[in-house]
Write a protein that holds these residues in place. Structure first.
Motif, short mmCIF file in Angstrom:
data_model
loop_
_atom_site.label_atom_id
_atom_site.label_comp_id
_atom_site.label_asym_id
_atom_site.label_seq_id
_atom_site.Cartn_x
_atom_site.Cartn_y
_atom_site.Cartn_z
N GLU A 1 0.94 -1.35 -0.18
CA GLU A 1 -0.38 -0.37 0.31
C GLU A 1 0.87 0.97 -0.30
OE1 GLU A 1 -2.93 -0.47 3.14
OE2 GLU A 1 -3.33 -2.53 2.32
N THR A 2 1.37 1.82 -1.43
CA THR A 2 2.18 2.50 -1.17
C THR A 2 1.37 3.98 -0.39
OG1 THR A 2 2.56 2.29 -3.72
CG2 THR A 2 2.98 4.69 -3.06
N TRP A 3 0.34 4.25 -1.32
CA TRP A 3 -0.10 5.15 0.43
C TRP A 3 -2.21 5.30 0.59
CZ3 TRP A 3 -4.50 7.67 -1.78
CH2 TRP A 3 -4.77 8.55 -3.13
N MET A 4 -3.15 5.38 1.89
CA MET A 4 -4.10 4.54 2.18
C MET A 4 -4.66 6.13 3.49
SD MET A 4 -6.17 2.58 1.39
CE MET A 4 -4.70 1.24 0.26
N LYS B 1 1.14 10.53 -6.44
CA LYS B 1 2.03 10.20 -5.40
C LYS B 1 2.75 9.50 -4.12
CE LYS B 1 5.24 13.89 -5.36
NZ LYS B 1 6.68 14.82 -5.67
N ASN B 2 2.25 10.11 -3.32
CA ASN B 2 1.34 10.26 -2.46
C ASN B 2 0.64 10.41 -1.47
OD1 ASN B 2 1.38 13.63 -2.22
ND2 ASN B 2 3.47 12.86 -2.10
N GLY B 3 -0.53 10.22 -2.04
CA GLY B 3 -1.16 11.05 -1.37
C GLY B 3 -2.16 12.03 -0.40
N LYS B 4 -1.64 12.98 -0.16
CA LYS B 4 -1.10 14.84 0.48
C LYS B 4 -2.82 14.85 -0.37
CE LYS B 4 0.49 18.51 0.26
NZ LYS B 4 2.17 19.61 -0.07
N LYS B 5 -3.49 15.66 0.22
CA LYS B 5 -4.85 16.06 -0.50
C LYS B 5 -4.20 17.23 -0.48
CE LYS B 5 -8.77 17.93 2.15
NZ LYS B 5 -9.56 18.06 3.18
N LEU B 6 -4.88 17.57 -2.23
CA LEU B 6 -4.97 18.72 -2.88
C LEU B 6 -5.79 19.89 -2.68
CD1 LEU B 6 -2.92 17.64 -5.72
CD2 LEU B 6 -2.18 18.44 -4.08
N TRP B 7 -7.13 19.48 -2.75
CA TRP B 7 -8.12 20.09 -2.31
C TRP B 7 -9.20 19.48 -2.10
CZ3 TRP B 7 -11.58 19.28 -6.04
CH2 TRP B 7 -11.30 18.93 -7.39
N SER B 8 -10.50 20.17 -1.29
CA SER B 8 -11.65 19.40 -1.71
C SER B 8 -12.44 20.38 -2.00
CB SER B 8 -11.95 18.88 -0.15
OG SER B 8 -13.37 17.92 -0.03
N LYS C 1 2.42 -1.62 -12.78
CA LYS C 1 2.15 -2.87 -11.39
C LYS C 1 1.58 -1.26 -10.68
CE LYS C 1 5.05 -5.94 -13.21
NZ LYS C 1 6.15 -7.25 -12.55
N ARG C 2 0.26 -0.33 -11.45
CA ARG C 2 0.29 0.65 -10.20
C ARG C 2 -1.02 0.47 -10.03
NH1 ARG C 2 2.29 6.30 -10.69
NH2 ARG C 2 2.27 5.17 -12.79
N SER D 1 -15.87 1.81 2.96
CA SER D 1 -15.20 1.97 4.22
C SER D 1 -14.44 2.87 4.77
CB SER D 1 -14.68 0.42 5.07
OG SER D 1 -13.46 0.16 4.10
N GLY D 2 -14.26 3.72 3.36
CA GLY D 2 -13.46 4.09 3.68
C GLY D 2 -12.28 5.04 2.90
N GLU D 3 -11.88 4.38 2.81
CA GLU D 3 -10.31 4.38 2.29
C GLU D 3 -10.28 4.80 1.12
OE1 GLU D 3 -10.35 1.45 5.52
OE2 GLU D 3 -11.25 1.20 3.67
N ALA D 4 -9.29 4.95 0.57
CA ALA D 4 -8.94 5.73 -1.12
C ALA D 4 -7.85 5.64 -1.31
CB ALA D 4 -9.08 6.69 -1.20
N GLY D 5 -6.19 4.78 -1.62
CA GLY D 5 -5.48 4.33 -1.90
C GLY D 5 -4.64 3.93 -3.20
#
Length: 611
Positions: free
Chosen positions: A281-284, A317-324, A594-595, A602-606
């Protein structure tokens, strides 16, 4: 002063102790426009309840409207309002799996989706435990678990009763263990539900549970309901069947020491993650809200929509939140992005176009009903269906409608198949539609032949190859349809598939999940059903509508119990399995090298990567 303090203390103690009272429970009413007998039975139950002089309230525990539609919910409310006692109501799976409003009509009609009631020293908490707009096990969303814990913390010293539709156990609610772990520290004495249409007693990881009979008539021709008596520190469960004598069923304590909750809890099996250690899990990210759609990706950004109406952008690349961006109500359909614009629909009756750079609003298209369909963007045009019985084509740069086809007979959830020739999609009316891409004019309609809307090709994402369109529908049938004429080329029940279809990158093979353990591969070129391979992945009983997707010679799939898997596309050789939680994984999005991007109910995004 001492007397006043003593009196206050006595009042508090009396309020904390369960006092004597009675309440009724109606469940599994299943009203629909074709069955007048169920309305008749409900009215009989209401009349019987109203004839009693010693009830305090009524619990109504789900499966009110067979098809989850607003009209039937409004009609049901008119009937429930004839009760002489206050009532408290929650959703069942028929209000959540099938709903043209995206489950918003229930709150509109009844005023809430969950309730709390402190009554004579007993605390009741009721909330939704059903699957949301997809065939899957029941699920309690993260925001409801947080709410439940907060409320129980506020009422620690009061005996509590949990009210749901589903039993809180494995095989019914996918995250039962999270719910029972949340309940375990508190003074929860009983869980009340329905769903199985008969009286049952259960233990939810040591917490007592009881299910009662359906409202409408049974095999003996008797309608009925549950009747509960709180007396002398106990709660007594009875069943009332028509004019027959009250039938005693069980008794549970509301006071005294709680025992049996320190037993070892059964948890889902995550051993595949140890077997296949090449998957990481590279990011989750845990978003804290239910997610019912797949992620969309453009460039270095991933877009995830959720149950709370948020569309969030993350760094790939890292799952950092940018905007919502916050829409007015939940988002059910998968978004799509192209040329710097991300498009999605919402149950707030709007279609949105946002700038992918910063999430600012580019345009809005307002509709008459919720928009639950997934989006497909093709050559700068977004195609999306809604609950106003329309399929729309919208210019993503201007937000202007190119055309609007209003001939759909029910609501649309699916992601349309779009190419230069046609737009193909199913709806909850047993029909697959083909429209001209440029004009929106109807080319043909293909009908399953079923009269039951639950057997519609409405969840599957159609694929096309070699002059044929392929679908799988809830009848357990895989079908090839002539892309020009809309006639059936071949159809088979051989593999017992349901609502999943995928296409190989070379357009030679199609894939589908069976309803037990396997992924199957058929020829996309033959004019008759030809199985190429079948692989026993070992995912068990399966009906989650997540599509198999091929990328770079690997076909990826996912299940209703949190499993993602990968197979060699040409041979069916199993490459790996990886489990994320225990809830429905939407159609995964492989992005090469391979990604693969995933989202879960349940709320996961990764992002998963593998070697």
């Amino acid at each position: 002063m001492r007397k006043v303090i003593s009196l206050l203390f006595l009042c508090i103690c009396l309020n904390l102790q369960a006092q004597n009272f009675k309440f009724a429970q109606l469940t599994d009413v299943h009203l629909n426009h074709e069955n007048a007998g169920k309305i008749e039975d409900l009215l009989k139950n209401i009349a019987h309840i109203n004839a009693q002089d010693d009830l305090d309230f009524v619990l109504i525990t789900g499966d009110i409207a067979d098809e989850g539609d607003r009209y039937t919910l409004e009609r049901a409310k008119g009937l429930f309002d004839q009760l002489r006692y206050p009532y408290y109501i929650i959703l069942g799976n028929h209000e959540t799996t099938w709903s043209d409003s995206g489950c918003t009509a229930f709150e509109d009609v009844f005023g809430y989706e969950r309730f709390e009631l402190l009554h004579k020293g007993v605390y009741f908490l009721g909330f939704n435990s059903g699957p949301q707009m997809r065939m899957a096990y029941g699920h309690v969303v993260p925001q409801n678990i947080s709410w439940m814990k907060e409320k129980l913390e506020e009422h620690k010293d009061v005996p509590a009763i949990i009210v749901t539709h589903y039993p809180l156990k494995a095989g019914d609610v996918d995250n039962w263990y999270e719910v029972t772990d949340a309940l375990r520290p508190y003074n929860v004495r009983l869980c009340i539900g329905g769903h199985y249409h008969v009286f049952q007693q259960h233990s939810y990881d040591g917490i007592p549970g009881v299910l009662t009979r359906q409202s409408y008539r049974d095999k003996n021709g008797l309608c009925g309901y549950g009747l509960f008596e709180v007396k002398d520190g106990e709660i007594r469960v009875n069943e009332q069947n028509g004019k027959e004598p009250l039938k005693y069923l069980a008794t549970y304590p509301l006071k005294g020491e709680i025992t049996g909750r320190d037993v070892k809890t059964e948890y889902p099996d995550f051993s595949d993650n140890q077997t296949y250690k090449n998957v990481k899990e590279t990011w989750m990210n845990q978003t804290g809200a239910g997610i019912y759609c797949s992620p969309a990706v453009e460039g270095d950004k991933v877009f995830v929509a959720d149950d709370m109406g948020r569309l969030t952008a993350y760094q790939l690349k890292n799952g950092k939140k940018l905007w919502s961006f916050q829409a007015g109500r939940r988002i059910v359909g998968t978004p799509d992005a192209q040329d710097g614009i991300v498009v999605f629909g919402s149950a707030d009756k709007n279609i949105y176009g946002l700038h992918t750079a910063d999430g600012t609003l580019a345009w809005t298209v307002s509709t008459q009903e919720p928009v639950l369909g997934a989006v497909t963007i093709h050559q700068g045009i977004a195609y999306i269906g809604g609950s106003d019985h329309c399929m729309r084509a919208i210019n993503i740069h201007t937000g202007k409608e190119v055309w609007n086809y209003g001939g759909v007979q029910s609501y649309v959830l699916t992601k349309p198949l779009v190419n230069n020739n046609h737009v193909v999609f199913g709806a909850w009316d047993n029909t697959l539609y083909a429209l001209d891409t440029q004009s929106g004019k109807e080319q043909w309609k293909w009908v399953t032949g079923s009269t039951d809307m639950h057997y519609s090709p409405a969840q599957v994402w159609p694929v096309e190859a070699n002059g044929k369109i392929f679908i799988s529908d809830p009848r357990r049938v895989m079908t090839a349809i002539d892309a020009q004429k809309g006639t059936t080329v071949w159809s088979t029940k051989q593999s017992m598939v349901r609502e999943t279809i995928g296409l190989s990158e070379d357009h030679e093979r199609i894939y589908s999940k069976t309803m037990n353990d396997s992924l199957v591969c058929y020829s996309a070129t033959a004019n008759e059903p030809q199985e190429i391979w079948a692989t026993a992945v070992g995912f068990g009983y399966e009906h989650g509508p997540s599509m198999p997707v091929e990328k770079e010679g690997v076909v990826y799939g996912s299940t209703k119990e949190g499993l993602i898997f990968a197979l060699e596309a040409k041979t069916g050789k199993l490459l790996w399995k990886h489990k994320v939680g225990n809830s429905l994984i939407s159609t995964v999005v492989p992005i090469g090298k391979k990604r693969v991007l995933i989202t879960a109910t349940s709320g996961e995004a990764g992002l998963l990567t593998w070697k």
